[in-house]
Motif scaffolding. Structure first.
Motif, short mmCIF file in Angstrom:
data_model
loop_
_atom_site.label_atom_id
_atom_site.label_comp_id
_atom_site.label_asym_id
_atom_site.label_seq_id
_atom_site.Cartn_x
_atom_site.Cartn_y
_atom_site.Cartn_z
N ASN A 169 24.32 37.81 -27.98
CA ASN A 169 22.92 38.04 -27.59
C ASN A 169 22.28 39.12 -28.45
O ASN A 169 21.09 39.05 -28.77
CB ASN A 169 22.84 38.40 -26.11
CG ASN A 169 23.71 39.59 -25.73
OD1 ASN A 169 24.92 39.55 -25.92
ND2 ASN A 169 23.11 40.63 -25.18
N TYR A 251 16.85 36.50 -22.41
CA TYR A 251 18.29 36.50 -22.11
C TYR A 251 18.52 36.75 -20.62
O TYR A 251 19.32 36.06 -19.98
CB TYR A 251 18.97 37.56 -22.96
CG TYR A 251 20.44 37.77 -22.66
CD1 TYR A 251 21.41 36.90 -23.15
CD2 TYR A 251 20.86 38.84 -21.88
CE1 TYR A 251 22.74 37.09 -22.88
CE2 TYR A 251 22.20 39.03 -21.60
CZ TYR A 251 23.14 38.16 -22.10
OH TYR A 251 24.48 38.35 -21.82
N ASN A 255 20.16 34.04 -18.14
CA ASN A 255 21.37 34.44 -17.42
C ASN A 255 21.20 34.23 -15.92
O ASN A 255 22.11 33.74 -15.24
CB ASN A 255 21.64 35.93 -17.71
CG ASN A 255 23.08 36.19 -18.05
OD1 ASN A 255 23.90 35.28 -18.15
ND2 ASN A 255 23.41 37.44 -18.23
N ARG A 259 23.21 31.57 -13.17
CA ARG A 259 23.78 31.95 -11.87
C ARG A 259 23.14 31.15 -10.74
O ARG A 259 23.83 30.73 -9.80
CB ARG A 259 23.59 33.44 -11.62
CG ARG A 259 24.47 34.33 -12.49
CD ARG A 259 24.55 35.74 -11.94
NE ARG A 259 23.24 36.39 -11.89
CZ ARG A 259 22.72 37.09 -12.91
NH1 ARG A 259 23.40 37.23 -14.03
NH2 ARG A 259 21.52 37.65 -12.79
N LYS A 268 27.51 37.96 -17.35
CA LYS A 268 27.33 37.56 -18.74
C LYS A 268 27.49 36.05 -18.89
O LYS A 268 28.28 35.57 -19.69
CB LYS A 268 28.34 38.29 -19.64
CG LYS A 268 28.16 39.81 -19.66
CD LYS A 268 29.16 40.45 -20.60
CE LYS A 268 28.96 41.96 -20.68
NZ LYS A 268 29.94 42.60 -21.61
N GLY A 269 26.73 35.32 -18.11
CA GLY A 269 26.83 33.87 -18.16
C GLY A 269 26.50 33.31 -19.53
O GLY A 269 27.15 32.37 -20.00
N CYS A 270 25.49 33.89 -20.20
CA CYS A 270 25.12 33.40 -21.53
C CYS A 270 26.27 33.55 -22.52
O CYS A 270 26.40 32.74 -23.44
CB CYS A 270 23.90 34.16 -22.04
SG CYS A 270 22.33 33.58 -21.35
#
Length: 322
Positions: A169, A251, A255, A259, A268-270
């Motif tokens: 990111n 971002y 993110n 979720r 920190k899904g991305c």
């Protein structure tokens, strides 16, 4: 007698004094060596503060209280709490950063009497990467396809840079149109990952698929509606502009969306999109190509971004290969 006098003149700093000095000397060191970065500094300070909170230590106490026995008692207290071991070790690692080798000359200029802080030895490693199952990957694919219909095209662009090009990111935030270059009639994404810029300095040069390049050209031409064009300036040439203006805001939004759709539940899904990209390149083209797209060495790829234990081929008769 002179040596004794000098010893008396030396000051034993408090924990907060060392933390403040670390921030200031890190800023000077960053001007010289381009490291440590601001996030590393804040991580070290916040981790040390959290370690003191666990141990019931005031930041106004002398730094000498953080001796080996006290740190071991903190570890014992953390063991009986709900904290994960890796969290506690990360706090210890933060304390170690305050006394990195490059800091010593700055502390010496202050004539501080700093004790030798013996930090308990540990092996801090993040867990190995585990490949998501087919149902999770199907959700990711459906979610990504849906981004094309969103009103803000930056969401699709950011997700594409992480899922299709394995970008971090932070690198997405810094990416400019000049980093996408034409070579022999095809577009190539060229950049040096910030995290490894001072260690390996390897540059990623990864070809852009024609379909993605067509959409990026349309996005670059039409861009974002003028009302939403934050981060774009009239004096800046088009090629020097950021690919994703205000990428950090985008971002956070993407993110949150991951979720909300119960695809990835972590903070920190991305980043999981980057892992999926590297792992699939590893499966299809091998470790060398996975290293090429990520900018990391093969050893790092094999531990944190690929799952070599999940074999995706049928049985092989080696004798037939002879």
């Amino acid at each position: 007698r002179r040596i004794r006098k000098e010893k008396k003149m030396k000051e034993v700093p408090t924990i907060s004094m060392v933390m403040d000095a670390y921030r200031k000397c890190a800023a000077i060191e960053r001007m010289r060596m381009e490291r440590p970065c601001e996030r590393t500094v804040e991580s070290a300070v916040n981790g040390t503060r959290r370690l003191c909170e666990i141990g019931g230590i005031s930041l106004d106490e002398p730094i000498a209280v953080l001796n080996r026995r006290r740190l071991e008692r903190i570890l014992d207290a953390a063991r009986s709490s709900s904290l994960k071991p890796i969290s506690v070790w990360s706090y210890l690692y933060s304390l170690r950063k305050l006394f990195a080798k490059w800091t010593q000359r700055y502390y010496a200029d202050k004539k501080w009497s700093l004790p030798q802080i013996e930090i308990p030895s540990f092996q801090r490693q993040a867990p190995r990467y585990v490949r998501p199952d087919a149902s999770v990957l199907a959700k990711v694919k459906a979610w990504y396809r849906g981004l094309e219909k969103r009103p803000d095209p930056r969401e699709w662009v950011l997700a594409t840079l992480m899922l299709e090009f394995a970008m971090r990111n932070g690198d997405v935030e810094r990416l400019r149109w000049s980093d996408i270059r034409l070579r022999d009639g095809r577009a190539v994404l060229c950049y040096t990952p910030h995290k490894t810029r001072l260690s390996s300095g390897r540059t990623v040069a990864w070809p852009v698929h024609p379909d993605i390049w067509e959409r990026l050209c349309a996005y670059h031409g039409d861009g974002i509606p003028r009302a939403k064009r934050r981060g774009w300036t009239k004096n800046e040439s088009r090629d020097a502009q950021l690919v994703v203006p205000c990428a950090r805001d985008v971002y956070v939004r993407v993110n949150r969306d991951l979720r909300a759709n119960k695809i990835f539940t972590g903070a920190k899904g991305c980043y999981e999109l980057r892992k999926i990209c590297i792992d699939h390149i590893y499966q299809k083209y091998g470790a060398e190509m996975a290293s090429s797209i990520s900018g990391d060495d093969i050893r790092t790829v094999m531990r944190y971004y690929a799952d070599p234990s999940a074999v995706n081929i049928d049985g092989v008769r080696v004798v037939d290969l002879l």
